[in-house]
Design a protein around this motif. Structure first.
Motif, PDB file in Angstrom:
ATOM      1  N   LEU A  77     -29.120 -11.177 -39.250  1.00  0.00           N
ATOM      2  CA  LEU A  77     -29.183  -9.801 -39.741  1.00  0.00           C
ATOM      3  C   LEU A  77     -28.438  -8.812 -38.845  1.00  0.00           C
ATOM      4  O   LEU A  77     -28.679  -7.606 -38.908  1.00  0.00           O
ATOM      5  N   SER A  78     -27.525  -9.312 -38.024  1.00  0.00           N
ATOM      6  CA  SER A  78     -26.747  -8.434 -37.167  1.00  0.00           C
ATOM      7  C   SER A  78     -25.368  -9.049 -36.970  1.00  0.00           C
ATOM      8  O   SER A  78     -24.994  -9.991 -37.677  1.00  0.00           O
ATOM      9  N   VAL A  79     -24.623  -8.520 -36.028  1.00  0.00           N
ATOM     10  CA  VAL A  79     -23.313  -9.072 -35.706  1.00  0.00           C
ATOM     11  C   VAL A  79     -23.458 -10.113 -34.601  1.00  0.00           C
ATOM     12  O   VAL A  79     -24.459 -10.127 -33.871  1.00  0.00           O
ATOM     13  N   PRO A  80     -22.479 -11.012 -34.428  1.00  0.00           N
ATOM     14  CA  PRO A  80     -22.528 -11.982 -33.339  1.00  0.00           C
ATOM     15  C   PRO A  80     -22.582 -11.294 -31.970  1.00  0.00           C
ATOM     16  O   PRO A  80     -22.166 -10.136 -31.819  1.00  0.00           O
ATOM     17  N   ALA A  81     -23.085 -12.024 -30.985  1.00  0.00           N
ATOM     18  CA  ALA A  81     -23.354 -11.457 -29.658  1.00  0.00           C
ATOM     19  C   ALA A  81     -22.167 -10.745 -29.013  1.00  0.00           C
ATOM     20  O   ALA A  81     -22.346  -9.676 -28.419  1.00  0.00           O
ATOM     21  N   PRO A  82     -20.929 -11.283 -29.074  1.00  0.00           N
ATOM     22  CA  PRO A  82     -19.819 -10.586 -28.415  1.00  0.00           C
ATOM     23  C   PRO A  82     -19.583  -9.181 -28.975  1.00  0.00           C
ATOM     24  O   PRO A  82     -19.352  -8.231 -28.213  1.00  0.00           O
ATOM     25  N   LEU A  83     -19.656  -9.029 -30.290  1.00  0.00           N
ATOM     26  CA  LEU A  83     -19.474  -7.702 -30.874  1.00  0.00           C
ATOM     27  C   LEU A  83     -20.673  -6.810 -30.595  1.00  0.00           C
ATOM     28  O   LEU A  83     -20.519  -5.603 -30.352  1.00  0.00           O
ATOM     29  N   LYS A  84     -21.860  -7.387 -30.604  1.00  0.00           N
ATOM     30  CA  LYS A  84     -23.058  -6.583 -30.289  1.00  0.00           C
ATOM     31  C   LYS A  84     -22.965  -6.018 -28.876  1.00  0.00           C
ATOM     32  O   LYS A  84     -23.325  -4.857 -28.631  1.00  0.00           O
ATOM     33  N   ALA A  85     -22.459  -6.811 -27.941  1.00  0.00           N
ATOM     34  CA  ALA A  85     -22.284  -6.326 -26.572  1.00  0.00           C
ATOM     35  C   ALA A  85     -21.293  -5.171 -26.534  1.00  0.00           C
ATOM     36  O   ALA A  85     -21.480  -4.185 -25.814  1.00  0.00           O
ATOM     37  N   ASP A 110     -28.698 -13.071 -48.983  1.00  0.00           N
ATOM     38  CA  ASP A 110     -29.460 -11.933 -48.485  1.00  0.00           C
ATOM     39  C   ASP A 110     -28.492 -10.880 -47.941  1.00  0.00           C
ATOM     40  O   ASP A 110     -27.845 -11.089 -46.916  1.00  0.00           O
ATOM     41  N   ARG A 111     -28.393  -9.757 -48.611  1.00  0.00           N
ATOM     42  CA  ARG A 111     -27.446  -8.721 -48.222  1.00  0.00           C
ATOM     43  C   ARG A 111     -28.032  -7.699 -47.246  1.00  0.00           C
ATOM     44  O   ARG A 111     -27.348  -6.742 -46.876  1.00  0.00           O
ATOM     45  N   SER A 112     -29.259  -7.893 -46.826  1.00  0.00           N
ATOM     46  CA  SER A 112     -29.869  -6.902 -45.937  1.00  0.00           C
ATOM     47  C   SER A 112     -29.149  -6.821 -44.593  1.00  0.00           C
ATOM     48  O   SER A 112     -29.157  -5.779 -43.939  1.00  0.00           O
ATOM     49  N   GLY A 113     -28.518  -7.917 -44.185  1.00  0.00           N
ATOM     50  CA  GLY A 113     -27.757  -7.896 -42.936  1.00  0.00           C
ATOM     51  C   GLY A 113     -26.607  -6.907 -42.991  1.00  0.00           C
ATOM     52  O   GLY A 113     -26.294  -6.239 -41.993  1.00  0.00           O
ATOM     53  N   PHE A 114     -25.969  -6.796 -44.152  1.00  0.00           N
ATOM     54  CA  PHE A 114     -24.886  -5.828 -44.314  1.00  0.00           C
ATOM     55  C   PHE A 114     -25.399  -4.406 -44.081  1.00  0.00           C
ATOM     56  O   PHE A 114     -24.749  -3.595 -43.418  1.00  0.00           O
ATOM     57  N   GLU A 115     -26.574  -4.116 -44.623  1.00  0.00           N
ATOM     58  CA  GLU A 115     -27.156  -2.783 -44.496  1.00  0.00           C
ATOM     59  C   GLU A 115     -27.551  -2.487 -43.050  1.00  0.00           C
ATOM     60  O   GLU A 115     -27.346  -1.369 -42.553  1.00  0.00           O
ATOM     61  N   ILE A 116     -28.104  -3.497 -42.380  1.00  0.00           N
ATOM     62  CA  ILE A 116     -28.531  -3.307 -40.992  1.00  0.00           C
ATOM     63  C   ILE A 116     -27.328  -3.065 -40.090  1.00  0.00           C
ATOM     64  O   ILE A 116     -27.344  -2.180 -39.216  1.00  0.00           O
TER      65      ILE A 116
END
Length: 207
Positions: free
Chosen positions: A107-115, A152-158
């Motif tokens: 439900l989020s982006v991969p770790a490198p982009l999150k950092a 599940d498209r909720s990840g896009f919204e998050i």
């Protein structure tokens, strides 16, 4: 529509002899799969954007940004205690278009982009601790290129909500997004790729 790309080796892509006269487009590519669905969306988008923009691509998995450690350094000076994002920050300040191309992980982006997103704390501190308004002067249009294995498209919204917080501080507005869900099952993404291409054309029209 949604986009994310790559870092560490910041490379100039799709550039012609007139690149110095073109606005900079910074692409953050955040997929470990170099020929997956996210890359297909990005390729379609860039095929239309390359003529109007000086495209710079950062591969987040090559860059592997250090995570923010909340050391407080950016609250006392306009800099970060780490220098691994110096080139990225220079491009971020110069860019007029910002593209995020990424799959959805938990439900989020991969770790490198999150950092990378978390390290935008530098600009929050620049605004609220150092009183520099705006922290980034050049206004930007953002594009989101997102893919997800499930339906599940909720990840896009998050992800969009996460980025909206970042956008408020880096002088950025969301221009458009394209997403592909259920990539574990579907094979034909032609329509989504067409949408990415058309989105890039509409962005190019306002340059």
């Amino acid at each position: 529509m949604v986009i994310c790309l790559s870092a560490n080796i910041v490379k100039t892509a799709l550039v012609n002899n007139n690149k110095k006269n073109k606005p900079v487009m910074l692409v953050l590519f955040s997929s470990p799969r170099k020929n997956g669905y996210t890359k297909k969306l990005l390729d379609s988008f860039l095929s239309a954007a390359k003529n109007e923009y000086d495209v710079r691509i950062i591969d987040c998995y090559k860059l592997m940004p250090k995570p923010c450690i909340h050391c407080g350094k950016c609250e006392t000076a306009d800099l970060c205690v780490f220098d691994d994002l110096d080139e990225y920050n220079a491009l971020l300040n110069e860019a007029e278009a910002l593209v995020f191309a990424s799959p959805v992980y938990n439900l989020s982006v991969p770790a490198p982009l999150k950092a990378l997103i978390d390290r935008s704390q530098r600009y929050f501190s620049k605004r609220f601790s150092l009183g520099i308004k705006p922290p980034i002067k050049k206004h930007k249009k953002a594009i989101l290129l997102l893919t997800c294995g499930s339906n599940d498209r909720s990840g896009f919204e998050i992800i969009e909500k996460q980025l909206s917080r970042m956008f408020t501080i880096i002088n950025t507005e969301l221009f458009g997004k394209v997403s592909i869900a259920e990539t574990d099952k579907i094979k034909d993404t032609t329509e989504c790729e067409r949408q990415a291409y058309e989105l890039a054309k509409s962005l190019a029209d306002i340059v």
